[in-house]
Design an enzyme around this catalytic site. Structure first.
Site, mmCIF file in Angstrom:
data_model
loop_
_atom_site.group_PDB
_atom_site.id
_atom_site.type_symbol
_atom_site.label_atom_id
_atom_site.label_comp_id
_atom_site.label_asym_id
_atom_site.label_seq_id
_atom_site.Cartn_x
_atom_site.Cartn_y
_atom_site.Cartn_z
ATOM 1 N N GLN A 125 -24.660 51.080 16.756
ATOM 2 C CA GLN A 125 -23.837 50.606 17.872
ATOM 3 C C GLN A 125 -24.610 50.722 19.182
ATOM 4 O O GLN A 125 -24.950 51.829 19.607
ATOM 5 C CB GLN A 125 -22.565 51.462 17.957
ATOM 6 C CG GLN A 125 -21.630 51.071 19.083
ATOM 7 C CD GLN A 125 -20.480 52.050 19.226
ATOM 8 O OE1 GLN A 125 -20.664 53.247 19.028
ATOM 9 N NE2 GLN A 125 -19.313 51.563 19.571
ATOM 10 N N GLY A 126 -24.895 49.583 19.821
ATOM 11 C CA GLY A 126 -25.632 49.592 21.091
ATOM 12 C C GLY A 126 -24.690 49.325 22.252
ATOM 13 O O GLY A 126 -24.704 48.222 22.819
ATOM 14 N N SER A 128 -23.737 52.262 24.710
ATOM 15 C CA SER A 128 -24.093 53.151 25.830
ATOM 16 C C SER A 128 -25.465 52.839 26.398
ATOM 17 O O SER A 128 -26.398 52.502 25.663
ATOM 18 C CB SER A 128 -24.092 54.607 25.366
ATOM 19 O OG SER A 128 -22.873 54.917 24.767
ATOM 20 N N SER A 160 -26.700 56.106 17.517
ATOM 21 C CA SER A 160 -26.747 56.813 16.234
ATOM 22 C C SER A 160 -27.348 55.911 15.166
ATOM 23 O O SER A 160 -26.993 54.733 15.077
ATOM 24 C CB SER A 160 -25.345 57.250 15.795
ATOM 25 O OG SER A 160 -24.761 58.085 16.755
ATOM 26 N N GLU A 243 -12.809 52.222 16.261
ATOM 27 C CA GLU A 243 -13.580 53.473 16.262
ATOM 28 C C GLU A 243 -12.660 54.671 16.507
ATOM 29 O O GLU A 243 -12.832 55.730 15.922
ATOM 30 C CB GLU A 243 -14.673 53.401 17.340
ATOM 31 C CG GLU A 243 -15.639 54.574 17.284
ATOM 32 C CD GLU A 243 -16.768 54.481 18.304
ATOM 33 O OE1 GLU A 243 -16.770 53.538 19.120
ATOM 34 O OE2 GLU A 243 -17.627 55.368 18.282
HETATM 35 C C1 FAD Z 1 -23.356 62.449 18.782
HETATM 36 C C2 FAD Z 1 -23.218 61.230 19.635
HETATM 37 C C3 FAD Z 1 -23.383 59.994 19.065
HETATM 38 C C4 FAD Z 1 -23.267 58.846 19.844
HETATM 39 N N1 FAD Z 1 -23.501 57.660 19.232
HETATM 40 C C5 FAD Z 1 -23.453 56.531 19.975
HETATM 41 C C6 FAD Z 1 -23.757 55.282 19.380
HETATM 42 O O1 FAD Z 1 -24.030 55.195 18.184
HETATM 43 N N2 FAD Z 1 -23.737 54.190 20.145
HETATM 44 C C7 FAD Z 1 -23.410 54.229 21.460
HETATM 45 O O2 FAD Z 1 -23.373 53.184 22.096
HETATM 46 N N3 FAD Z 1 -23.135 55.407 22.074
HETATM 47 C C8 FAD Z 1 -23.148 56.558 21.351
HETATM 48 N N4 FAD Z 1 -22.884 57.760 21.951
HETATM 49 C C9 FAD Z 1 -22.673 57.788 23.396
HETATM 50 C C10 FAD Z 1 -21.264 58.091 23.812
HETATM 51 O O3 FAD Z 1 -20.405 57.017 23.537
HETATM 52 C C11 FAD Z 1 -21.332 58.431 25.306
HETATM 53 O O4 FAD Z 1 -22.070 59.637 25.408
HETATM 54 C C12 FAD Z 1 -19.973 58.604 25.905
HETATM 55 O O5 FAD Z 1 -19.316 57.369 25.988
HETATM 56 C C13 FAD Z 1 -20.041 59.237 27.308
HETATM 57 O O6 FAD Z 1 -20.914 58.531 28.131
HETATM 58 P P1 FAD Z 1 -22.109 59.267 28.949
HETATM 59 O O7 FAD Z 1 -22.843 60.132 27.961
HETATM 60 O O8 FAD Z 1 -22.855 58.203 29.683
HETATM 61 O O9 FAD Z 1 -21.381 60.221 29.968
HETATM 62 P P2 FAD Z 1 -20.797 59.812 31.385
HETATM 63 O O10 FAD Z 1 -20.014 58.556 31.257
HETATM 64 O O11 FAD Z 1 -21.920 59.848 32.378
HETATM 65 O O12 FAD Z 1 -19.800 61.001 31.665
HETATM 66 C C14 FAD Z 1 -20.232 62.267 32.176
HETATM 67 C C15 FAD Z 1 -18.975 63.104 32.401
HETATM 68 O O13 FAD Z 1 -18.133 62.492 33.408
HETATM 69 C C16 FAD Z 1 -16.835 62.272 32.893
HETATM 70 N N5 FAD Z 1 -16.261 61.022 33.404
HETATM 71 C C17 FAD Z 1 -16.898 59.831 33.521
HETATM 72 N N6 FAD Z 1 -16.041 58.896 34.002
HETATM 73 C C18 FAD Z 1 -14.841 59.510 34.174
HETATM 74 C C19 FAD Z 1 -13.565 59.083 34.627
HETATM 75 N N7 FAD Z 1 -13.329 57.827 35.001
HETATM 76 N N8 FAD Z 1 -12.549 59.998 34.654
HETATM 77 C C20 FAD Z 1 -12.767 61.294 34.281
HETATM 78 N N9 FAD Z 1 -13.960 61.756 33.859
HETATM 79 C C21 FAD Z 1 -14.980 60.886 33.785
HETATM 80 C C22 FAD Z 1 -17.036 62.173 31.385
HETATM 81 O O14 FAD Z 1 -15.850 62.448 30.673
HETATM 82 C C23 FAD Z 1 -18.109 63.239 31.152
HETATM 83 O O15 FAD Z 1 -17.570 64.525 31.098
HETATM 84 C C24 FAD Z 1 -22.972 58.929 21.218
HETATM 85 C C25 FAD Z 1 -22.790 60.186 21.802
HETATM 86 C C26 FAD Z 1 -22.905 61.330 21.027
HETATM 87 C C27 FAD Z 1 -22.715 62.652 21.682
#
Ligand code: FAD
Length: 383
Positions: A125-126, A128, A160, A243
């Site tokens: 899944q692309g 993020s 992932s 999902e």
């Molecule tokens: C094990 C694992 C597997 C993953 N696999 C995939 C994958 O296969 N494909 C893929 O595309 N992604 C994947 N992800 C990514 C995952 O979907 C993102 O990490 C997630 O959506 C959070 O985005 P971010 O890491 O950019 O954090 P950010 O969006 O930068 O958030 C940082 C913090 O700010 C908070 N925050 C942000 N906006 C708000 C808001 N509006 N209100 C309140 N709080 C807020 C968040 O809750 C978090 O605590 C994976 C992540 C993990 C940990």
């Protein structure tokens, strides 16, 4: 809502149980994505050959065309039998495939769906990006239309299984100058295309299950766009619905079983005499039951309306936070033995470390709370 199963469903449950009892591999699934890929593909093929893959997928595409209740029964029995995690097949089976069923052309479905079910094609899944995780509307990876192709440039992160995947559900900005939810497209990207570079990332658990992916003039045929150019936001919301929806049922059954096992372990090692531990275990047992009731309610809703609603976020949030507490309890009950662990040698320690990701992956706990506040409770928008 009707609680209870028909005699046909109870019979189906027996069939699931019998087959799983006879066929769940004794061998443990390797932890690292690279080591596990052969295991994951072989197990998916075994499930397909025996008719247990795609239980509620259309028959035309290799599924069995059964009901969502039968799919749920299968997942419950699957967890109860301690069957292995489907690992690298997770994206294809749990949300890539269902998104195609709901949005793709007949040609796209005919090509991809049987390959997913047979374990022949691994999907990732692309969504993020370094600047667009929770805020999917911030996507900056671009796809420039050139003839009958898209030329893709940019980067995705936390993907992932990227390094073992054949295909990717890729969301990109295809309308130059567009912003936020507009001008996005959901496309099927061949992970073996020239111009793709994959840099694996090591997790706290020591495994390399995800990666950063770079796109340098990657050419994708326009025929690979799903749901129409510029409709990526709508298609992505359907992916996230799958999902966050029924995909968590197996986790819940696993949680329920684990709580009972932990109670047994605490009794055996005497830690149950600690009032705090006894209280926590009792609380977990009650919460597991509450979660089960909420899930059945949600499934009734899916049957009524045809798709998971925002209630899925309650289940998603509750499952991941409860799971983390159960995993913490499991390592607490290990006592000082926990200090001696080697990465991956103990399921409880590996689950505990992996559990940190549960409230981030697929939408963070804060985002689920935002959805619950705004869409279920009718509170004002947080921003
Ligand atoms: C094990 C694992 C597997 C993953 N696999 C995939 C994958 O296969 N494909 C893929 O595309 N992604 C994947 N992800 C990514 C995952 O979907 C993102 O990490 C997630 O959506 C959070 O985005 P971010 O890491 O950019 O954090 P950010 O969006 O930068 O958030 C940082 C913090 O700010 C908070 N925050 C942000 N906006 C708000 C808001 N509006 N209100 C309140 N709080 C807020 C968040 O809750 C978090 O605590 C994976 C992540 C993990 C940990």
């Amino acid at each position: 809502m009707e609680i209870g199963f028909s005699s046909e469903e109870r019979q189906f449950r027996e069939q699931c149980r019998d087959w799983l009892h006879a066929n769940v591999p004794a061998e443990r699934r390797p932890m690292d994505a690279i080591d596990a890929i052969d295991f994951d593909k072989a197990w998916q093929r075994t499930l397909f050959d025996a008719g247990w893959a795609g239980i509620n997928w259309p028959v035309d595409y290799g599924g069995r065309g059964l009901s969502i209740v039968q799919q749920v029964i299968w997942l419950e029995e699957y967890a109860r039998a301690h069957a292995p995690w489907i690992g690298a097949n997770f994206v294809g089976v749990n949300h890539g495939g269902p998104t195609l069923i709901a949005n793709a052309t007949d040609e796209q479905k005919a090509y991809h769906l049987p390959r997913i079910l047979k374990g022949e094609a691994i999907w990732c899944q692309g969504f993020s990006e370094p600047g667009a995780g929770s805020d999917l509307a911030g996507i900056r990876t671009t796809g420039r239309v050139e003839g009958d192709e898209l030329v893709v440039n940019g980067s995705k992160i936390w993907t992932s299984f990227a390094h073992v995947a054949d295909w990717q559900e890729l969301v990109i900005r295809t309308e130059p100058g567009s912003s936020r939810h507009k001008g996005l497209s959901w496309v099927i990207c061949d992970m073996h295309s020239p111009g793709i570079t994959i840099r694996p990332i090591r997790k706290i658990s020591g495994q390399t299950e995800f990666a950063q992916v770079f796109y340098d003039d990657v050419r994708i045929p326009l025929a690979n766009v799903v749901g129409g150019l510029g409709n990526g936001w709508r298609v992505s919301m359907s992916t996230l619905g799958f999902e966050r929806g029924t995909g968590f049922i197996a986790d819940q059954v696993k949680n329920a079983i684990e709580v009972e096992e932990l109670i047994g372990r605490a009794r055996a090692n005497g830690m149950i005499r600690d009032d705090r531990i006894a209280d926590d275990l009792a609380q977990m047992r009650a919460e597991v039951a509450a979660l089960r009731a909420m899930t059945y309610r949600n499934i009734s809703e899916v049957i009524r309306t045809g798709q998971p609603g925002p209630e899925s976020s309650v289940i998603r949030l509750f499952t991941s936070e409860l799971g983390q507490r159960i995993e913490r309890m499991a390592v607490t009950l290990m006592g000082e033995a926990m200090i001696d662990f080697a990465y991956g040698d103990d399921d409880a320690v590996a689950d505990y470390l992996r559990g940190f990701a549960a409230t981030i992956a697929g939408g963070t706990a804060q985002i689920q709370r935002d959805i619950i506040g705004e869409r279920l409770l009718g509170l004002p928008k947080s921003r």
